[in-house]
Design a protein around this motif. Structure first.
Motif, short mmCIF file in Angstrom:
data_model
loop_
_atom_site.label_atom_id
_atom_site.label_comp_id
_atom_site.label_asym_id
_atom_site.label_seq_id
_atom_site.Cartn_x
_atom_site.Cartn_y
_atom_site.Cartn_z
N ALA A 87 -16.94 8.75 13.96
CA ALA A 87 -16.43 9.32 15.23
C ALA A 87 -16.15 8.15 16.05
CB ALA A 87 -17.81 10.13 15.78
N SER A 88 -17.14 7.03 16.21
CA SER A 88 -16.89 5.82 16.94
C SER A 88 -15.64 5.14 16.57
CB SER A 88 -18.06 5.11 17.04
OG SER A 88 -18.22 4.24 15.40
N ALA A 89 -14.99 5.17 14.92
CA ALA A 89 -14.08 4.49 14.62
C ALA A 89 -12.95 4.88 15.47
CB ALA A 89 -13.95 4.55 13.32
N GLN A 90 -12.80 6.16 15.89
CA GLN A 90 -11.66 6.78 16.68
C GLN A 90 -11.46 5.90 18.03
OE1 GLN A 90 -10.15 8.95 14.47
NE2 GLN A 90 -11.75 8.43 13.20
N PHE A 91 -12.27 5.28 18.46
CA PHE A 91 -12.33 4.82 19.81
C PHE A 91 -12.14 3.29 19.92
CE2 PHE A 91 -13.95 9.13 19.96
CZ PHE A 91 -13.01 9.86 20.69
N GLU A 92 -11.52 2.43 20.37
CA GLU A 92 -11.40 1.00 20.07
C GLU A 92 -12.61 0.62 20.98
OE1 GLU A 92 -8.54 -2.77 20.92
OE2 GLU A 92 -7.66 -0.69 20.76
N MET A 131 0.87 -1.24 0.07
CA MET A 131 -0.01 -0.05 -0.27
C MET A 131 0.87 1.14 -0.01
SD MET A 131 -2.84 1.05 2.76
CE MET A 131 -3.77 -0.36 2.13
N PRO A 132 0.68 2.21 -0.99
CA PRO A 132 1.50 3.38 -0.95
C PRO A 132 1.41 4.29 0.46
CG PRO A 132 0.16 3.28 -2.81
CD PRO A 132 -0.54 2.09 -2.00
N ASP A 133 2.50 4.67 0.89
CA ASP A 133 2.87 5.27 1.91
C ASP A 133 1.94 6.50 2.15
OD1 ASP A 133 4.92 3.86 2.62
OD2 ASP A 133 6.47 5.06 1.95
N LEU A 134 1.50 7.24 1.01
CA LEU A 134 0.64 8.40 1.42
C LEU A 134 -0.56 8.08 1.58
CD1 LEU A 134 0.26 11.38 0.86
CD2 LEU A 134 -0.42 11.08 -1.52
N LEU A 135 -1.32 6.86 1.15
CA LEU A 135 -2.56 6.39 1.06
C LEU A 135 -2.58 5.88 2.75
CD1 LEU A 135 -5.28 5.61 0.44
CD2 LEU A 135 -4.60 3.26 -0.58
N LEU A 136 -1.69 5.16 3.18
CA LEU A 136 -1.26 4.65 4.42
C LEU A 136 -1.57 5.69 5.41
CD1 LEU A 136 -0.99 1.94 6.22
CD2 LEU A 136 1.32 2.49 5.86
N HIS A 137 -0.78 6.80 5.04
CA HIS A 137 -0.88 7.97 6.13
C HIS A 137 -2.09 8.67 6.26
CE1 HIS A 137 0.54 11.30 8.28
NE2 HIS A 137 0.03 12.24 7.51
N TYR A 138 -2.91 8.56 5.06
CA TYR A 138 -4.45 9.13 4.91
C TYR A 138 -5.53 8.25 5.75
CZ TYR A 138 -8.84 10.33 3.40
OH TYR A 138 -10.03 10.81 3.07
N LEU A 139 -5.19 6.95 5.79
CA LEU A 139 -6.11 6.02 6.39
C LEU A 139 -5.60 6.21 7.85
CD1 LEU A 139 -5.98 3.19 4.09
CD2 LEU A 139 -7.80 4.61 4.27
N ASN A 140 -4.55 6.53 8.23
CA ASN A 140 -4.04 6.43 9.42
C ASN A 140 -4.74 7.54 10.28
OD1 ASN A 140 -2.66 4.08 9.54
ND2 ASN A 140 -0.73 4.71 9.14
N ALA A 141 -4.53 8.73 9.60
CA ALA A 141 -5.33 9.99 9.87
C ALA A 141 -6.60 9.71 10.12
CB ALA A 141 -4.85 11.05 8.74
N GLY A 160 -8.04 7.46 11.36
CA GLY A 160 -8.29 6.69 12.70
C GLY A 160 -8.43 5.00 12.38
N ILE A 161 -7.75 4.60 11.14
CA ILE A 161 -7.62 3.26 10.81
C ILE A 161 -6.08 2.91 11.08
CG2 ILE A 161 -7.92 1.43 8.71
CD1 ILE A 161 -9.90 3.43 7.50
N ALA A 162 -5.91 2.45 12.33
CA ALA A 162 -4.41 2.06 12.68
C ALA A 162 -3.84 0.92 11.87
CB ALA A 162 -4.56 1.49 14.11
N ASP A 163 -4.46 0.08 11.41
CA ASP A 163 -4.21 -1.07 10.52
C ASP A 163 -5.07 -1.34 9.28
OD1 ASP A 163 -2.64 -3.36 9.70
OD2 ASP A 163 -3.52 -4.59 11.41
N PRO A 164 -4.80 -0.52 8.17
CA PRO A 164 -5.72 -0.58 7.13
C PRO A 164 -5.63 -2.10 6.30
CG PRO A 164 -4.22 1.28 7.09
CD PRO A 164 -3.93 0.42 8.06
N LEU A 165 -4.72 -2.75 6.76
CA LEU A 165 -4.65 -4.19 6.10
C LEU A 165 -5.21 -5.25 7.13
CD1 LEU A 165 -1.42 -4.07 4.10
CD2 LEU A 165 -3.38 -3.91 3.30
#
Length: 365
Positions: free
Chosen positions: A197-202, A1-11, A13-18
């Motif tokens: 909003a809920s996805a930001q909190f485990e 996965m490209p670093d830019l897309l990974l950074h965006y998904l992390n932003a 709140g998706i800690a582990d996109p894969l």
């Protein structure tokens, strides 16, 4: 996965996109959407055959019998998607299964109540009693608004506020269901914002999964419900959506130390709340029971009276819901990245559903 897309998904709140957790949420949305979309045509035919439909009348905009059992399709899509999630990754639901079961049990009671009311017109007081009982069930299951004012009456105030919130939002969404696609579109937008909003909190995994299922089911339903609609939510669907949105908005024990602390959460549902508040005040002013005397005094009636057609009325109130949802996200401290992505995502889903419905209408289906 490209670093830019990974950074965006992390932003977002998706800690582990894969990871399987994220894909479980995505697939839950997809399964709910497809299941609801594909089940509606058969349900429409069956409902017309057995008479589960709203007949044309003075208070209604339809000119032919219109099936009023869309809520059954939405509820079925949500349950099927959650069962799929349970089979796909049961460990995801281990810690949240009780909360989901409590909400779904209450939701099934709301669907049953609404379905019977759609076909046989239950007394307003009976509907209210059942709704209060379901709200008490949620409170007992730990889904509540906790008042922390530091006074001896905090428990009683928490109970009363929770019941008022659940019953109020449930009826607010139902009262908003007056033109094609309006309540469904508002519910879809609200579900997407609450999901983000809920996805930001485990700790809010239950809300995340449930909202993914609800958003998907409503999207699949809107394919048939946007103007000109083939089916409507009915009380069963509107009660279910209002109840689930109200419950997930406070899932995780919302704690308030002042009444104003509830405002950021209420902003997610500002349009149904505003519409219901002005209707209740107007009807009380002329000594009418707000729940027992339907009328043409809603926001959508006001817009229709000014020459807008049903689709444009829905679009205007969708836009206001997007604005209030954006304000709610910012009031809860969400980043602009999460907020704008949520708003854009909801708008694109509505645009897709509208395109599909218009395309189908041109083909006569």
């Amino acid at each position: 996965m490209p670093d830019l897309l990974l950074h965006y998904l992390n932003a977002l709140g998706i800690a582990d996109p894969l990871g399987r957790g994220w894909w479980t949420v995505v697939l839950t949305f997809v399964v709910a959407a497809v299941a609801t979309w594909r089940s509606v045509p058969g349900l429409v035919r069956f409902a017309l055959r057995v008479g589960w439909a709203d007949q044309p009348g003075e208070r209604r905009l339809n000119t032919a019998p219109l099936p009023n059992v869309g809520g059954l399709a939405v509820f079925g899509g949500v349950v099927l998607a959650l069962l799929f999630a349970l089979l796909l990754r049961p460990t995801v639901l281990d810690d949240v299964l009780l909360q989901l079961l409590v909400i779904l049990f209450g939701g099934s009671l709301m669907v049953l109540l609404g379905f019977i009311d759609d076909q046989y017109e239950l007394p307003a007081l009976f509907r209210l009693v059942v709704q209060v009982a379901v709200a008490l069930l949620l409170y007992a299951g730990g889904v509540r608004i906790d008042a922390t004012f530091g006074s001896p009456v905090d428990p009683a105030f928490s109970l009363g506020l929770t019941v008022l919130w659940i019953v109020g939002i449930t009826n607010a969404v139902n009262l908003l269901d007056g033109v094609d696609g309006l309540a469904g579109g508002v519910s879809l937008i609200t579900a997407v914002f609450l999901l983000a909003a809920s996805a930001q909190f485990e700790a809010r995994a239950a809300a995340t999964l449930l909202l993914a299922a609800v958003a998907g089911a409503v999207l699949g339903f809107l394919r048939h419900n946007l103007h000109p609609s083939r089916i409507i939510l009915g009380d069963a669907g509107a009660y279910f959506l209002g109840y689930v949105l109200a419950a997930t908005a406070i899932l995780g024990n919302l704690k308030i130390s002042t009444v104003w602390a509830l405002v950021p959460t209420a902003l997610f549902l500002a349009i149904p709340i505003l519409d219901t508040t002005q209707v209740v005040l107007r009807r009380l002013a002329v000594r009418k029971n707000p729940l027992a005397h339907p009328g043409k005094d809603h926001l959508h009636h006001w817009l229709l009276a000014r020459g807008l057609d049903q689709h444009r009325v829905a679009v205007v109130l969708w836009a206001l819901t997007l604005a209030s949802g954006t304000a709610a996200m910012r009031a809860q401290g969400m980043s602009w990245t999460v907020t704008l992505t949520s708003a854009a995502g909801a708008a694109l889903l509505l645009a897709f559903a509208s395109w599909r419905r218009r395309r189908a209408a041109r083909r006569g289906s």
